[in-house]
Design a protein around this motif. Structure first.
Motif, short mmCIF file in Angstrom:
data_model
loop_
_atom_site.label_atom_id
_atom_site.label_comp_id
_atom_site.label_asym_id
_atom_site.label_seq_id
_atom_site.Cartn_x
_atom_site.Cartn_y
_atom_site.Cartn_z
N GLU A 106 30.88 -80.76 64.92
CA GLU A 106 31.67 -80.30 63.79
C GLU A 106 32.86 -81.24 63.55
O GLU A 106 33.21 -81.54 62.41
N PHE A 107 33.48 -81.68 64.63
CA PHE A 107 34.63 -82.58 64.51
C PHE A 107 34.23 -83.91 63.89
O PHE A 107 34.92 -84.43 63.00
N LEU A 108 33.12 -84.47 64.35
CA LEU A 108 32.66 -85.75 63.81
C LEU A 108 32.29 -85.62 62.33
O LEU A 108 32.57 -86.52 61.53
N ASP A 113 33.84 -87.28 56.86
CA ASP A 113 33.66 -86.84 55.48
C ASP A 113 34.36 -87.82 54.53
O ASP A 113 35.55 -88.11 54.67
N SER A 114 33.61 -88.32 53.57
CA SER A 114 34.17 -89.29 52.62
C SER A 114 35.25 -88.68 51.74
O SER A 114 36.09 -89.39 51.18
N ALA A 115 35.23 -87.33 51.63
CA ALA A 115 36.22 -86.66 50.79
C ALA A 115 37.47 -86.28 51.56
O ALA A 115 38.40 -85.70 50.99
N LEU A 116 37.53 -86.63 52.83
CA LEU A 116 38.68 -86.27 53.66
C LEU A 116 39.91 -87.06 53.23
O LEU A 116 39.88 -88.30 53.18
N ALA A 120 44.75 -84.52 55.35
CA ALA A 120 43.82 -83.65 56.07
C ALA A 120 43.39 -84.30 57.39
O ALA A 120 43.19 -83.61 58.39
N PHE A 121 43.28 -85.62 57.37
CA PHE A 121 42.94 -86.34 58.60
C PHE A 121 44.03 -86.14 59.65
O PHE A 121 43.73 -85.85 60.82
N TYR A 172 43.18 -93.28 60.00
CA TYR A 172 42.42 -92.85 58.84
C TYR A 172 41.44 -93.92 58.39
O TYR A 172 40.34 -93.63 57.93
N HIS A 173 41.82 -95.18 58.55
CA HIS A 173 41.01 -96.29 58.04
C HIS A 173 39.90 -96.71 59.01
O HIS A 173 38.91 -97.31 58.57
N ASN A 174 40.05 -96.46 60.31
CA ASN A 174 38.99 -96.86 61.24
C ASN A 174 38.22 -95.66 61.78
O ASN A 174 37.44 -95.77 62.71
#
Length: 260
Positions: A106-108, A113-116, A120-121, A172-174
């Motif tokens: 669930e965490f992964l 998620d591309s919409a994250l 939220a991250f 967030y980027h990696n």
């Protein structure tokens, strides 16, 4: 048969290091909302069991599985799809990982998620209470590599996904690279153990034949039906000195029906 049943039953305990309970059943953190977490009572190979003796033991487990199929002994192997698929050489998928470690899955899924959004991250990361690094945690049994035989209980072991991963912060980027590394690691962390089981099984049953079956069918061939059909059991029950309407018999079936 009774002796072999006891042997297999002993494998599914916390006393020995060869197998460990699935992460879904090893940690309270796997209670995710109101979701029904499955396989909390199933076992999988201990990732730390890599010594020559441990690998030999896994091969013998595979031979026991083959013997159970050949003789219809239905020995009580209590494995998830992750193990059954690996034992017969079928591809292991994300759904199999979710079936043993719902928390990680669930965490992964949320992290990748591309919409994250970035906010939220950060909120998701804060659930850990610390910076998330390029490491992952897996559940193993204490007491060494499985060759020692006796376990000191379940142990959470941290593993670096890349050299120096413990000092690399997930951002967030990696994050997608992190998700891909964790997914690959978790899907393949038991390759050696499952390959050993597969070799043992192939000594008794040709694997090309097992490829004709789905993993639930293989499980049923080896270990019998995982669920007990009480109505079928009633139809095949013979009574001596009792009748189906005897109070003690009625109470007996009521007790069984009340169990999960």
């Amino acid at each position: 048969r009774e002796a072999m049943t006891e042997m297999v039953t002993d494998l599914h305990t916390n006393v020995f290091t060869l197998f460990v309970v699935c992460p879904n059943g090893a940690d309270e953190r796997h209670k995710i909302g109101d979701k029904d977490v499955i396989n909390k009572d199933k076992y999988m190979p201990n990732a730390k069991s890599t010594s020559p003796l441990a690998i030999q033991m896994f091969e013998f487990v595979g031979k026991l599985m083959g013997h159970s199929l050949r003789t219809k002994a239905t020995l009580p192997f209590n494995f998830p799809s992750f193990v059954w698929k690996g034992a017969v050489g079928q591809p292991i998928e994300d759904s199999d990982l979710s079936a043993i470690d719902l928390h990680t899955s669930e965490f992964l899924r949320a992290l990748g998620d591309s919409a994250l959004s970035e906010a939220a991250f950060e909120a998701k990361i804060s659930e850990f209470g610390a910076d998330l690094t390029f490491t992952t945690t897996r559940t193993t049994a204490g007491g060494g590599d499985g060759g020692s035989g006796v376990s000191s209980g379940a142990v959470a072991t941290k593993v670096e996904l890349v050299p120096g991963g413990a000092s690399m912060r997930v951002t967030y980027h990696n994050r997608r690279r992190y998700v891909a590394l964790v997914r690959h690691f978790r899907l393949h962390e038991l390759d050696r153990q499952l390959a050993a089981i597969r070799r043992g099984l192939s000594c008794v049953v040709p694997l090309r034949i097992l490829q004709l079956f789905t993993w639930p069918q293989v499980e049923e061939l080896v270990a019998g039906k995982p669920e007990v059909d009480l109505e079928e059991l009633k139809r095949h029950t013979e009574y001596r000195s009792y009748t189906p309407s005897s109070p003690v018999i009625v109470w007996f079936w009521e007790a069984l029906e009340s169990l999960t």
